[in-house]
Motif scaffolding. Structure first.
Motif, PDB file in Angstrom:
ATOM      1  N   ASP A  51     -35.542   5.794   6.816  1.00 54.94           N
ATOM      2  CA  ASP A  51     -35.243   4.350   6.755  1.00 54.94           C
ATOM      3  C   ASP A  51     -35.675   3.654   8.041  1.00 54.94           C
ATOM      4  O   ASP A  51     -36.219   2.547   8.014  1.00 54.94           O
ATOM      5  N   GLU A  65     -31.874   2.847  -0.210  1.00 52.23           N
ATOM      6  CA  GLU A  65     -30.486   3.314  -0.308  1.00 52.23           C
ATOM      7  C   GLU A  65     -29.628   2.487  -1.252  1.00 52.23           C
ATOM      8  O   GLU A  65     -28.522   2.876  -1.585  1.00 52.23           O
ATOM      9  N   LEU A  83     -32.070  12.121  -1.386  1.00 45.41           N
ATOM     10  CA  LEU A  83     -30.863  11.376  -1.776  1.00 45.41           C
ATOM     11  C   LEU A  83     -30.187  12.035  -2.979  1.00 45.41           C
ATOM     12  O   LEU A  83     -28.996  12.352  -2.952  1.00 45.41           O
TER      13      LEU A  83
END
Ligand SMILES: C[S@@+](CC[C@H](N)C(=O)[O-])C[C@H]1O[C@@H](n2cnc3c(N)ncnc32)[C@H](O)[C@@H]1O
Length: 271
Positions: A51, A65, A83
């Motif tokens: 990120d 996210e 994730l």
């Protein structure tokens, strides 16, 4: 829908926004971090480093996210894989298959999954999604898909779903999550998962235009992966039109802050 937190926004997408060396640049960035030893073994910290790169260096076409036996179609540099792979492991699951056509991107996914301590869960399969799905089915690796995340070549969402239906990988109990159904959009996929079995049976009888992308896609979407001469030919499976889906759109954001959505479709039965 909740507001997008602008402090989390990735850099804006440029004209060329992938496959220009930034994927390997990302690896150097993550492996060059001062706190590498803290990052090692932590999917959350690897995701945070990705990120950080997306925010401060260059845009990455990750799920981000805010959206976020399991199969994903289109792995890129492994964001969704880390994730969801982490979530699979926490939930007691064993395997997360990431199907990625570009071998360089696949190598980036494997490297970051290893760094995150997820290499026992994540299995990266290199090749075109339709060929990989057939192979995994034919060699007995995949018999049923519980959750499939579609995030690859947009015109292939519907054709790969129909292939999975025909192979009985998708059947009652399976759940589909299809990204980017607002930006850039995917009218043919949405129409299919929202249609009644009767409507789908009529389309199957008409069955024309098989193998070519739906004309409603923009040229840039159809040509997105053409720079490496990757084929845009689509699988022509007829699917299983009798399958019933309960489908709904979940509004969300791209990691840049642009509005987008994921279509969640649960296969509830067969008529
Ligand atoms: C939007 S990116 C995936 C992003 C990733 N799911 C994430 O959120 O972190 C799309 C990826 O799909 C891959 N791709 C495109 N067409 C494909 C195909 N037919 N089979 C497998 N992978 C494909 C591209 O190489 C690219 O890496």
């Amino acid at each position: 829908m909740p507001e997008f937190d602008k402090s989390k926004a990735y850099s804006q997408q440029e004209k060329v926004f992938f496959d220009d060396g930034r994927e390997v640049e990302l690896l150097h960035y993550v492996y060059g971090k001062d706190n590498l030893e803290e990052i090692r073994g932590s999917p959350e910290k690897v995701l945070a480093a990705i990120d950080e790169f997306g925010r401060t260096k260059k845009y990455l076409m990750n799920v981000g996210e805010d959206k976020g036996k399991i199969v994903e179609l289109g792995g890129y540099i492994g964001y969704s894989c880390l994730l969801f792979g982490n979530a699979v492991r926490k939930a007691g699951g064993k395997r997360y298959y990431s199907l990625e056509r570009n071998p360089e991107f696949g190598a980036v996914i494997s490297s970051l999954a290893d760094l995150a301590g997820l290499s026992d869960v994540v299995k990266v399969i290199i090749g075109s999604s339709d060929a990989s799905l057939k192979r995994l089915h034919d060699n007995g690796t995949l018999k049923h898909i519980d959750l499939m995340f579609l995030d690859h070549y947009k015109p292939a969402y519907k054709t790969d779903l129909k292939l999975c239906e025909e192979l009985k990988l998708i059947s009652p109990g399976s759940v589909l999550a299809a990204d980017n159904v607002i930006s850039p959009g995917n009218p043919s996929y949405l129409e299919y998962v929202r249609a009644s079995p009767q409507q789908k049976k009529e389309w199957t009888q008409q069955a024309n235009g098989q193998g070519a992308p739906d004309v409603r896609f923009q040229d840039k979407t159809v040509q997105q992966y053409a720079n490496r001469g990757e084929s845009t030919a689509l699988n022509a499976s007829l699917g299983t039109p009798g399958l019933v889906y309960d489908s709904k759109l979940v509004h969300s954001f791209e990691p840049t802050g642009d509005p987008d959505g994921i279509e969640i479709s649960r296969c509830t039965g067969e008529e």
